[in-house]
Design an enzyme around this catalytic site. Structure first.
Site, PDB file in Angstrom:
ATOM      1  N   GLY A 193       4.465  -4.020   4.099  1.00 14.81           N
ATOM      2  CA  GLY A 193       4.692  -5.399   3.660  1.00 14.81           C
ATOM      3  C   GLY A 193       4.393  -6.416   4.756  1.00 14.81           C
ATOM      4  O   GLY A 193       3.785  -7.460   4.485  1.00 14.81           O
ATOM      5  N   ASP A 234      -2.413  -1.484   9.767  1.00 11.97           N
ATOM      6  CA  ASP A 234      -2.588  -1.508   8.305  1.00 11.97           C
ATOM      7  C   ASP A 234      -3.085  -2.849   7.780  1.00 11.97           C
ATOM      8  O   ASP A 234      -3.224  -3.021   6.566  1.00 11.97           O
ATOM      9  CB  ASP A 234      -1.237  -1.218   7.616  1.00 11.97           C
ATOM     10  CG  ASP A 234      -0.719   0.189   7.908  1.00 11.97           C
ATOM     11  OD1 ASP A 234      -1.526   1.070   8.232  1.00 11.97           O
ATOM     12  OD2 ASP A 234       0.503   0.387   7.798  1.00 11.97           O
ATOM     13  N   LYS A 279       0.842  -1.203   0.000  1.00 10.21           N
ATOM     14  CA  LYS A 279       0.000   0.000   0.000  1.00 10.21           C
ATOM     15  C   LYS A 279       0.871   1.244   0.000  1.00 10.21           C
ATOM     16  O   LYS A 279       2.029   1.230   0.466  1.00 10.21           O
ATOM     17  CB  LYS A 279      -0.978   0.037   1.180  1.00 10.21           C
ATOM     18  CG  LYS A 279      -0.329   0.137   2.578  1.00 10.21           C
ATOM     19  CD  LYS A 279      -0.018   1.558   3.038  1.00 10.21           C
ATOM     20  CE  LYS A 279       0.841   1.574   4.295  1.00 10.21           C
ATOM     21  NZ  LYS A 279       1.686   2.753   4.425  1.00 10.21           N
TER      22      LYS A 279
END
Ligand code: C5P
Length: 334
Positions: free
Chosen positions: A118, A153, A14
């Protein structure tokens, strides 16, 4: 007959098109408003039944990924196991018996500690893979809840696309926007930044008086004495609704950027080079140190990527597009 024992999931990196950071909360996290955007740089995660939980990591930056209980994908497995034991799990007739353990194999292409989430992506992929392995007991809303417990996230990596994140980033609303494909160049840095250290550096910059910051050229986005509660950038949202890459490029913003630059000053040169070479917008990805550049088209992105790699201002570059979907199961090859 093919016997499938493992489940493979592909999950994207992202970037944040806006990252507005508020004051630290009592729990140490910062309240934020962010516009997440999933891009076509993927890790692949395989979950297989095993005697006990374990993880193997290969590929880009694998040596930096912890393989003990600190591993985010293993933490996701533990969170899912807890959730399937709870009332949220549907007792589907098709549900298979849980294996004693799961072995997670992560093939990394998303660089580690690069601001691209990641580790969170791998955690989201592990949730989807194990949920499938264990008979698909948790619905998407319950998976999102489990994801939020693992990291800020992780929920977005399940969802993908473009979405507004609030709270500490885990409360998501998909962005209403036309199906525009944006062309990005990622410039990977020769080094790493720790997310907690970048947030701490932002707090220090904000606490320091303006006099202390003068001369360092750091643009601290919020006025003293303390940072305001963050708000969604309506300019960015209308740029996204218009699908005009030029407008989106001009509206990109990241409150963590001054903090990342203070810890990794070489990134200034990288950002400036990309803008000089024709990017429509440039910013540090999340907590950095990856830099992100928006290009007007696939051809411009290729030109920009070639010029950036020749300019000697980054370790390597990648061309990606966005938005892309979140974690998806890769069908087994027959
Ligand atoms: O949630 P996650 O584990 O990904 O966050 C990593 C670190 O980043 C946290 O420990 C915290 O220091 C910082 N953080 C924050 N505020 C957020 C998200 C992350 O301070 N909203």
């Amino acid at each position: 007959m093919t016997i499938v024992t493992g489940v493979t999931v592909r999950v994207p990196a992202k970037i944040n098109l806006q990252l507005a950071v508020g004051p630290p909360r009592a729990d140490g996290y910062h309240s934020l408003v962010t516009v997440f955007h999933a891009v076509s740089l993927f890790d692949e995660v395989i979950a297989e039944p095993a005697g006990r939980d374990g993880v193997t990591v290969t590929g880009e930056g694998a040596a930096r990924v912890p393989v003990g209980p600190d591993n985010l994908a293993l933490r996701a497995v533990a969170a899912l196991r807890q959730a399937v034991a709870g009332p949220a799990a549907s007792r589907r007739a098709s549900a298979r018996v849980d294996p004693a353990g799961v072995h997670i194999t992560i093939a990394k292409r998303i660089p580690v500690a690069a601001g691209l989430a990641g580790g969170s992506a791998d955690a989201a992929a592990a949730l989807v893979a194990c949920n499938e392995l264990w008979g698909g007991r948790l619905s998407q809303p319950h998976l999102l809840e489990a994801a939020a417990r693992v990291g800020s996230d992780v929920a977005f990596a399940l969802l993908g696309g473009t979405a507004v994140g609030r709270g500490r980033g885990e409360r998501l609303t998909p962005a209403l926007a036309p199906a525009t494909r944006y062309h990005w160049v990622l410039a990977f840095a020769d080094g790493h930044l720790s997310t907690p250290e970048v947030y701490a550096a932002l707090d220090r910059l904000r606490t320091a008086g303006p006099a202390n910051r003068a001369g360092r050229g750091e643009r601290v986005p919020r006025d003293q004495p303390g940072p305001a509660e963050p708000g969604l950038d309506t300019g960015l949202m209308s740029a996204l609704r218009s699908g005009d890459a030029g407008l989106v490029g001009r509206a990109l913003s990241n409150d963590l950027q001054p903090a990342a630059l203070s810890l990794f000053p070489a990134l200034r040169k990288t950002l400036a080079a990309g803008l000089e070479l024709g990017a429509l917008g440039a910013l540090v990805a999340g907590s950095g140190p990856t830099c992100v550049f928006l290009a007007a088209s696939a051809e411009r992105a290729l030109d920009l990527a070639v010029s950036m790699s020749g300019a000697g201002v980054c370790r390597s570059v990648a061309r990606v597009t966005g938005p892309v979907p979140g974690a998806v199961i890769v069908p087994p090859v027959k």
